[in-house]
Write a protein that holds these residues in place. Structure first.
Motif, mmCIF file in Angstrom:
data_model
loop_
_atom_site.group_PDB
_atom_site.id
_atom_site.type_symbol
_atom_site.label_atom_id
_atom_site.label_comp_id
_atom_site.label_asym_id
_atom_site.label_seq_id
_atom_site.Cartn_x
_atom_site.Cartn_y
_atom_site.Cartn_z
ATOM 1 N N VAL A 181 29.098 91.971 33.384
ATOM 2 C CA VAL A 181 27.812 91.467 32.900
ATOM 3 C C VAL A 181 26.781 91.409 34.029
ATOM 4 O O VAL A 181 25.592 91.686 33.820
ATOM 5 C CB VAL A 181 27.972 90.084 32.222
ATOM 6 C CG1 VAL A 181 28.757 90.221 30.930
ATOM 7 C CG2 VAL A 181 28.630 89.066 33.136
ATOM 8 N N GLU A 182 27.229 91.078 35.240
ATOM 9 C CA GLU A 182 26.298 91.013 36.374
ATOM 10 C C GLU A 182 25.720 92.390 36.681
ATOM 11 O O GLU A 182 24.503 92.547 36.865
ATOM 12 C CB GLU A 182 26.991 90.442 37.614
ATOM 13 C CG GLU A 182 27.389 88.978 37.505
ATOM 14 C CD GLU A 182 28.746 88.792 36.844
ATOM 15 O OE1 GLU A 182 29.361 89.806 36.411
ATOM 16 O OE2 GLU A 182 29.196 87.632 36.746
ATOM 17 N N ASP A 183 26.584 93.402 36.750
ATOM 18 C CA ASP A 183 26.118 94.759 37.050
ATOM 19 C C ASP A 183 25.213 95.283 35.943
ATOM 20 O O ASP A 183 24.217 95.974 36.208
ATOM 21 C CB ASP A 183 27.304 95.711 37.232
ATOM 22 C CG ASP A 183 27.990 95.521 38.579
ATOM 23 O OD1 ASP A 183 27.410 94.852 39.449
ATOM 24 O OD2 ASP A 183 29.107 96.041 38.752
ATOM 25 N N LEU A 184 25.564 94.957 34.706
ATOM 26 C CA LEU A 184 24.772 95.425 33.579
ATOM 27 C C LEU A 184 23.349 94.895 33.646
ATOM 28 O O LEU A 184 22.388 95.627 33.408
ATOM 29 C CB LEU A 184 25.440 94.968 32.281
ATOM 30 C CG LEU A 184 25.048 95.695 31.000
ATOM 31 C CD1 LEU A 184 25.561 97.117 31.027
ATOM 32 C CD2 LEU A 184 25.607 94.951 29.792
ATOM 33 N N ALA B 268 22.046 101.299 34.209
ATOM 34 C CA ALA B 268 22.294 102.682 34.616
ATOM 35 C C ALA B 268 21.218 103.648 34.155
ATOM 36 O O ALA B 268 21.054 104.721 34.731
ATOM 37 C CB ALA B 268 23.648 103.142 34.077
ATOM 38 N N ASN B 269 20.489 103.295 33.091
ATOM 39 C CA ASN B 269 19.443 104.188 32.601
ATOM 40 C C ASN B 269 18.374 103.378 31.877
ATOM 41 O O ASN B 269 18.486 102.169 31.721
ATOM 42 C CB ASN B 269 20.026 105.299 31.706
ATOM 43 C CG ASN B 269 20.801 104.750 30.520
ATOM 44 O OD1 ASN B 269 20.396 103.772 29.895
ATOM 45 N ND2 ASN B 269 21.919 105.391 30.205
ATOM 46 N N ARG B 270 17.356 104.088 31.431
ATOM 47 C CA ARG B 270 16.201 103.429 30.822
ATOM 48 C C ARG B 270 16.586 102.692 29.536
ATOM 49 O O ARG B 270 16.058 101.629 29.240
ATOM 50 C CB ARG B 270 15.123 104.479 30.551
ATOM 51 C CG ARG B 270 13.870 103.985 29.866
ATOM 52 C CD ARG B 270 13.059 103.046 30.751
ATOM 53 N NE ARG B 270 11.925 102.518 30.023
ATOM 54 C CZ ARG B 270 11.958 101.466 29.215
ATOM 55 N NH1 ARG B 270 13.084 100.797 29.038
ATOM 56 N NH2 ARG B 270 10.881 101.055 28.589
ATOM 57 N N PHE B 271 17.528 103.260 28.753
ATOM 58 C CA PHE B 271 17.928 102.593 27.511
ATOM 59 C C PHE B 271 18.576 101.251 27.805
ATOM 60 O O PHE B 271 18.240 100.234 27.184
ATOM 61 C CB PHE B 271 18.900 103.468 26.703
ATOM 62 C CG PHE B 271 19.434 102.742 25.494
ATOM 63 C CD1 PHE B 271 18.673 102.662 24.335
ATOM 64 C CD2 PHE B 271 20.666 102.101 25.527
ATOM 65 C CE1 PHE B 271 19.142 101.950 23.226
ATOM 66 C CE2 PHE B 271 21.140 101.398 24.441
ATOM 67 C CZ PHE B 271 20.376 101.328 23.280
#
Length: 365
Positions: A223-226, A231-234
């Motif tokens: 959850v922290e990395d997210l 990782a991308n615009r979406f």
């Protein structure tokens, strides 16, 4: 089986209902023992179909699903030893709470005495002791949800699968049940796979989150990395709130920056390899933007803006600022804690906004 082997592995799994359009595309996913994994995404993204294939209610069009290294693609649902909790709870209205919870044990022909003991423990676990004789109609929504959860846990499943189980509850009860579910997961150590479209819910409960869109996992991370490193615009747009800035990618002595129409250059992290001179978008979390009093000339990565509105959220104040400078939809959201109260500017005032380079994530368009 080595302990570092995943409990479940999706390998090249695809699903189409009409033979043409793929609802799930080339899915490769490992689910680890004992983790709380959420499948997050908008409606139609493939997350529920993925859960239904794991449960055995849907069959993959192609690819393999492995449990402990063994193929289960053709194994019927009742032989997978998975607990299941649905959004509508799916309780039998004519059976008591005890009878509902005991149902999976009855199907498995567990002796009556053992059934009674297991049901008692399961109801204690979800804090429904003493309610075994009630019918579901006499329970609140939260209590019915607990009965469904007890029924899913009573036969000691390898996996508990949940399809938006809190969706029918009101906000306060839903948030309370999120905490209870996470604590129950911690106590039991059972693997939970949880489908939701609510990013706040996924961040609250999960060890890892798989973000789906158009049948593809866009990012699988803690959850922290997210939240901190989409990782991308979406993913940046779907998980959490963002200010989005448009411009072109320029090189600097220290790396890259987004150059906006007003000539302002904001250094940032070039996430997915956008090329110099190309059109890009930068995403910045509202709480990362630093507010400064207005000065005649901006310094560093601070740029001028005008406060247009302030919104009171209870735990923080959110300022809506007009950036102008040729930006489309150039409203910057700035989150301020109440400790900043003395510095709150009023609508109509000019301010400087600083965008920290490490929090300014630049994506190719």
């Amino acid at each position: 089986m080595a302990s570092d082997e995943p409990l479940v592995r999706f390998s090249g799994v695809q699903k189409s209902y009409d033979g043409e359009q793929l609802v799930v595309r080339s899915l490769d996913l490992d689910i680890h023992r004992g983790e709380f994994l959420s499948l997050l995404g908008p409606s139609g993204s493939g997350k529920t179909t993925t859960l239904m294939m794991l449960a055995g209610f849907e069959s993959p069009t192609s690819g393999d699903i492995l449990l402990d290294g063994r193929q289960i693609t053709g194994t019927p649902p009742h032989k997978r030893n998975f607990g299941m909790v649905f959004q509508n709870y799916a309780l039998f209205p004519h059976l008591t709470v005890e009878q509902n919870v005991a149902y999976p044990l009855t199907v498995r022909k567990v002796p009556r005495a053992e059934q009674q003991e297991r049901v008692r423990k399961a109801l204690d676990m979800v804090r429904l002791a003493g309610m075994g004789e009630r019918l579901p109609a006499r329970l609140s929504g939260g209590q019915q949800q607990r009965v469904a959860l007890a029924r899913a846990l009573v036969f000691n499943p390898q996996l508990v699968l949940m399809d938006e189980p809190l969706g029918a509850l009101d906000k306060q009860l839903r948030e309370h049940m999120q905490i209870e579910l996470k604590e129950l997961h911690r106590q039991l150590g059972v693997t939970f796979v949880y489908v939701t479209h609510d990013q706040g819910e996924a961040l609250t409960m999960s060890d890892r989150v798989a973000v789906f869109n158009e049948g593809v996992i866009q990012q699988l991370a803690s959850v922290e990395d997210l939240y901190e490193s989409p990782a991308n615009r979406f993913v940046a747009g779907f998980v959490g709130d963002n200010t989005v800035l448009s411009g072109t990618l320029q090189g600097t002595g220290d790396g890259t920056a987004i150059q906006m129409p007003g000539g302002y250059l904001l250094p940032g992290v070039n996430v997915n390899g956008a090329t110099l001179g190309s059109r890009v978008q930068a995403c910045v979390r509202p709480e990362r933007i630093v507010l400064h009093p207005y000065a005649a000339y901006p310094r560093g990565s601070a740029i001028p803006a005008a406060v247009t509105r302030s919104i009171y959220y209870g735990d923080h104040l959110r300022l809506m600022c007009d950036l102008g400078h040729g930006q489309e939809h150039a409203t910057v959201k700035v989150a301020l804690t109440h400790s900043d109260a003395s510095a709150y500017p009023q609508p109509g005032q000019n301010v400087l906004l600083e965008f920290p380079p490490e929090s300014t994530r630049i994506y190719a368009m």
